[in-house]
Design an enzyme around this catalytic site. Structure first.
Site, PDB file in Angstrom:
ATOM      1  N   GLU A 159      -6.555   4.661   8.057  1.00  0.00           N
ATOM      2  CA  GLU A 159      -6.376   6.088   7.781  1.00  0.00           C
ATOM      3  C   GLU A 159      -7.652   6.683   7.202  1.00  0.00           C
ATOM      4  OE1 GLU A 159      -2.775   5.383   5.640  1.00  0.00           O
ATOM      5  OE2 GLU A 159      -1.862   4.807   7.541  1.00  0.00           O
TER       6      GLU A 159
ATOM      7  N   GLY B 297       2.999   2.436  10.680  1.00  0.00           N
ATOM      8  CA  GLY B 297       3.931   3.548  10.472  1.00  0.00           C
ATOM      9  C   GLY B 297       4.665   3.970  11.728  1.00  0.00           C
TER      10      GLY B 297
ATOM     11  N   SER C 135       3.933  -1.956  10.220  1.00  0.00           N
ATOM     12  CA  SER C 135       5.395  -2.029  10.335  1.00  0.00           C
ATOM     13  C   SER C 135       5.961  -3.387   9.951  1.00  0.00           C
ATOM     14  CB  SER C 135       5.856  -1.604  11.732  1.00  0.00           C
ATOM     15  OG  SER C 135       5.440  -0.275  12.001  1.00  0.00           O
TER      16      SER C 135
ATOM     17  N   HIS D 291      -9.377   1.169   5.179  1.00  0.00           N
ATOM     18  CA  HIS D 291      -8.066   1.345   5.815  1.00  0.00           C
ATOM     19  C   HIS D 291      -8.221   2.264   7.025  1.00  0.00           C
ATOM     20  CE1 HIS D 291      -3.924   2.477   6.551  1.00  0.00           C
ATOM     21  NE2 HIS D 291      -3.593   1.367   5.908  1.00  0.00           N
TER      22      HIS D 291
ATOM     23  N   GLU E 258      -4.870  -4.797  10.767  1.00  0.00           N
ATOM     24  CA  GLU E 258      -3.848  -3.765  10.917  1.00  0.00           C
ATOM     25  C   GLU E 258      -4.068  -3.020  12.230  1.00  0.00           C
ATOM     26  OE1 GLU E 258      -2.062  -2.652   6.863  1.00  0.00           O
ATOM     27  OE2 GLU E 258      -3.812  -1.380   7.142  1.00  0.00           O
TER      28      GLU E 258
ATOM     29  N   ASN F  34       0.868  -1.171   0.000  1.00  0.00           N
ATOM     30  CA  ASN F  34       0.000   0.000   0.000  1.00  0.00           C
ATOM     31  C   ASN F  34       0.906   1.223   0.000  1.00  0.00           C
ATOM     32  OD1 ASN F  34      -1.753   2.084   0.530  1.00  0.00           O
ATOM     33  ND2 ASN F  34      -2.363   1.362   2.571  1.00  0.00           N
ATOM     34  N   TRP F  35       0.981   1.857  -1.153  1.00  0.00           N
ATOM     35  CA  TRP F  35       1.913   2.985  -1.299  1.00  0.00           C
ATOM     36  C   TRP F  35       1.393   4.254  -0.628  1.00  0.00           C
ATOM     37  CZ3 TRP F  35       3.596   2.575  -7.210  1.00  0.00           C
ATOM     38  CH2 TRP F  35       4.219   1.316  -7.413  1.00  0.00           C
ATOM     39  N   LYS F  36       0.146   4.227  -0.225  1.00  0.00           N
ATOM     40  CA  LYS F  36      -0.491   5.403   0.399  1.00  0.00           C
ATOM     41  C   LYS F  36      -0.282   6.648  -0.490  1.00  0.00           C
ATOM     42  CE  LYS F  36      -0.068   3.139   4.825  1.00  0.00           C
ATOM     43  NZ  LYS F  36       0.046   3.226   6.268  1.00  0.00           N
TER      44      LYS F  36
END
Ligand code: 13P
Length: 251
Positions: free
Chosen positions: A97, A173, A213, A95, A167, A9-11
């Site tokens: 976020e 992160g 992570s 997700h 997650e 997932n490159w975000k």
């Protein structure tokens, strides 16, 4: 047997040239791999150029988000059909976020999961508890609620299209990874819940990824857990060598 599935997932990272270079670099390193399903999820503006770079490879394309309506006056949104049109196989839904920064609700997540499947996409449904929820021993309650709500109304046949990604938000992160024991405990709980909602055989087929992570150094121990079927990788998926090394660990 569940085939391992590792997705990057490159975000909101990379740029046009960087996205192409990352995709091409992975194609170069992973061309022989077929015992692991691999996908990358670039920012939506780069989906088409990454699709081109991945063509004739066995790395699949995924999107990071979608909207649950198929077209119309939804400024800034992208439909499932549009994602199919630019060669996406997967779409990340719910997700943390999006839930915690952008205010996505369980109800929206549920609509997205079902719309994605209806359009022929394979959703990656993300669930996970906040640090204070873990500290308050609410992990099971939070994750169960997210799974039940996210999959509400979905038949056993349709749910087979879903990958679940556990997650823990406190591990995303932060450099803090769940221990293999912590990951396995929640993954097993999720699988038991899927067996309750659907059946043992449906639960046995659904892949559950861990995310938070994950990196080359902890891939082997996480993947050794019986109910960890793959990884959803953020930061480490932005480096060709790191992401490729993680996949090669699992082969
Ligand atoms: P990191 O691997 O950077 O912790 O991100 C995990 C994640 O959110 C993947 O979706």
């Amino acid at each position: 047997m569940r085939k391992p599935f590792i997705a990057g997932n490159w975000k909101m990272n990379t740029n046009g040239a960087g996205a192409k270079a990352l995709a091409s670099g992975l194609v170069g390193q992973l061309s022989e791999i077929d015992s692991v399903d691999v996908a990358v999820c670039p920012p939506s503006v780069y989906l088409q150029s990454v699709a081109k770079a991945l063509s004739s490879s066995n790395i699949a394309l995924g999107a990071q988000n979608m909207y649950f309506e198929s077209n119309g006056a939804y400024t800034g949104e992208t439909s499932a059909e549009m994602l199919k049109d630019v060669c996406c196989t997967y779409v990340i839904v719910g997700h943390s976020e999006r839930r915690h920064v952008l205010g996505e609700t369980d109800e929206m997540v549920n609509k997205k999961v079902s719309t994605a499947i209806g359009a022929g996409l394979l959703p990656i449904l993300c669930v996970g508890e906040l640090l204070e929820q873990r500290q308050g021993e609410e992990t099971e309650a939070v994750v169960s609620r997210q799974i039940k709500a996210g999959l509400a109304g979905l038949s056993a046949e349709k749910v087979e299209a879903v990958t679940v990604a556990y997650e823990p938000v406190w591990a995303i992160g932060t450099g803090l990874t769940a221990t293999p024991e912590q990951a396995q405990e929640v993954h097993l709980m999720i699988r038991k819940l899927l067996a309750e909602i659907y059946s043992e055989s449906v639960a046995a087929d659904i892949r559950i990824q861990y995310g938070g992570s994950a990196k080359p150094g902890n891939t082997a121990e996480l993947m050794a857990c019986p109910d960890v079927d793959g990884l959803l990788v953020g930061g480490a998926s932005l480096k060709v060598d790191d992401f490729a090394a993680m996949i090669k660990t699992v082969v």
